[in-house]
Design a protein around this motif. Structure first.
Motif, short mmCIF file in Angstrom:
data_model
loop_
_atom_site.label_atom_id
_atom_site.label_comp_id
_atom_site.label_asym_id
_atom_site.label_seq_id
_atom_site.Cartn_x
_atom_site.Cartn_y
_atom_site.Cartn_z
N LEU A 58 -2.78 -5.38 -5.62
CA LEU A 58 -3.96 -4.79 -5.01
C LEU A 58 -5.10 -4.78 -6.02
O LEU A 58 -4.89 -5.00 -7.21
CB LEU A 58 -3.67 -3.35 -4.54
CG LEU A 58 -2.55 -3.17 -3.51
CD1 LEU A 58 -2.31 -1.69 -3.27
CD2 LEU A 58 -2.89 -3.87 -2.20
N ALA B 86 -5.97 4.28 2.44
CA ALA B 86 -4.57 4.44 2.87
C ALA B 86 -4.29 5.84 3.36
O ALA B 86 -3.21 6.39 3.14
CB ALA B 86 -3.63 4.05 1.73
N CYS C 100 1.51 -3.99 -7.30
CA CYS C 100 1.39 -4.04 -5.84
C CYS C 100 0.46 -5.15 -5.36
O CYS C 100 0.24 -5.28 -4.14
CB CYS C 100 0.89 -2.70 -5.33
SG CYS C 100 2.03 -1.33 -5.64
N LYS D 128 0.82 -1.21 0.00
CA LYS D 128 0.00 0.00 0.00
C LYS D 128 0.85 1.25 0.00
O LYS D 128 0.56 2.24 -0.70
CB LYS D 128 -0.95 0.00 1.20
CG LYS D 128 -2.13 -0.94 1.04
CD LYS D 128 -3.16 -0.73 2.14
CE LYS D 128 -4.37 -1.63 1.94
NZ LYS D 128 -5.40 -1.43 2.99
N ILE E 132 -7.02 5.03 -3.32
CA ILE E 132 -5.81 5.73 -2.87
C ILE E 132 -5.68 7.06 -3.59
O ILE E 132 -5.34 8.09 -2.99
CB ILE E 132 -4.56 4.84 -3.10
CG1 ILE E 132 -4.60 3.61 -2.17
CG2 ILE E 132 -3.28 5.64 -2.86
CD1 ILE E 132 -3.49 2.61 -2.42
N GLU F 231 -9.08 -0.40 -5.16
CA GLU F 231 -8.30 0.03 -4.00
C GLU F 231 -7.28 1.09 -4.40
O GLU F 231 -7.07 2.07 -3.68
CB GLU F 231 -7.60 -1.18 -3.37
CG GLU F 231 -7.05 -0.93 -1.98
CD GLU F 231 -6.58 -2.19 -1.29
OE1 GLU F 231 -6.20 -2.10 -0.10
OE2 GLU F 231 -6.60 -3.27 -1.93
#
Length: 236
Positions: free
Chosen positions: A32, A46, A30, A9, A40, A36
């Motif tokens: 993810l 995050a 990443c 993250k 961000i 998500e």
């Protein structure tokens, strides 16, 4: 997580803020979800996480980022770390027992208590993966199934290996020789006792030899001197 950067993250935060990579590229690198990564960028996910530069940490090269920025279909490749971290040592805890064999543990505990009373509770717990409460209940015959318990070898039941059992027995017997030496240990009865036909209800205790009187050196030498004089008189 295989082939994923450290602190995914935080790395995604840095890539969102410092590169022109697409959400798909960042999410793929990443490991993810795309939503998500989008969260961000929107400041919904995050929050408060400081971005981690994957270039300075040696996980990604600047050339790799520029190549991906020019081609939205390009997928970033994680650089192999030059630092080899040692594998974490597994901490030894209570042995895991499969559900299908947990019903056999009380029988195994009873077998260990009868055949190896020198084992400590902690050793029994390691061997069969039980608790101190269960061991105490079997010792005191307060276990809910105490009437139906049958001593069974934990090695035969597959709860522990013979090597593990031997190791624990050796550990517990390290202090036993000294104790046996102090107590004298068990000895065979003499032949005159076993063949006499007398009942052996009471434990046999060997009769002690009477202590020899202390020798008086002056008396001994005086006797020797007297015998030598008598011999000399006889020769004359």
């Amino acid at each position: 997580m295989a082939n994923a950067p450290l602190m995914p993250k935080a790395t995604a935060v840095w890539l969102v803020e410092n590169t022109a990579l697409t959400f798909d590229q960042i999410a793929d690198f990443c490991k993810l979800h795309v939503l998500e990564v989008k969260g961000i960028a929107d400041g919904e996910v995050a929050q408060g996480i400081k971005g981690l530069d994957p270039v300075s940490s040696g996980q990604l090269s600047r050339e790799e980022i520029e190549r991906a920025e020019k081609n939205p279909n390009y997928r970033l490749k994680l650089l192999e770390s030059k630092v080899r971290l040692p594998e974490p040592k597994r901490r030894r805890g209570p042995r895991y027992t499969p559900v299908s064999k947990r019903q056999d543990r009380p029988n195994a505990i009873l077998w260990l208590l009868r055949n190896h009373p020198e084992l400590k509770d902690s050793q029994v717990m390691r061997l069969v993966g039980t608790t101190k409460t269960t061991i105490e209940s079997i010792k005191e015959r307060t276990h809910w199934n105490a009437q139906n318990l049958t001593p069974m070898d934990p090695v035969t039941l597959g709860l522990c290996s013979q090597i593990d059992l031997d190791i624990e027995v050796q550990r517990s017997s390290k202090d036993r020789p000294a104790a046996l030496a102090e107590g004298g240990g068990a000895t065979l009865l003499p032949a005159e006792v076993t063949t006499s036909g007398a009942p052996l209800d009471e434990p046999y205790s060997p009769s002690r030899k009477p202590k020899e009187e202390a020798l008086d050196l002056e008396t001994v030498f005086a006797k020797l001197g007297g015998s030598r004089k008598s011999e000399a008189g006889e020769e004359e």
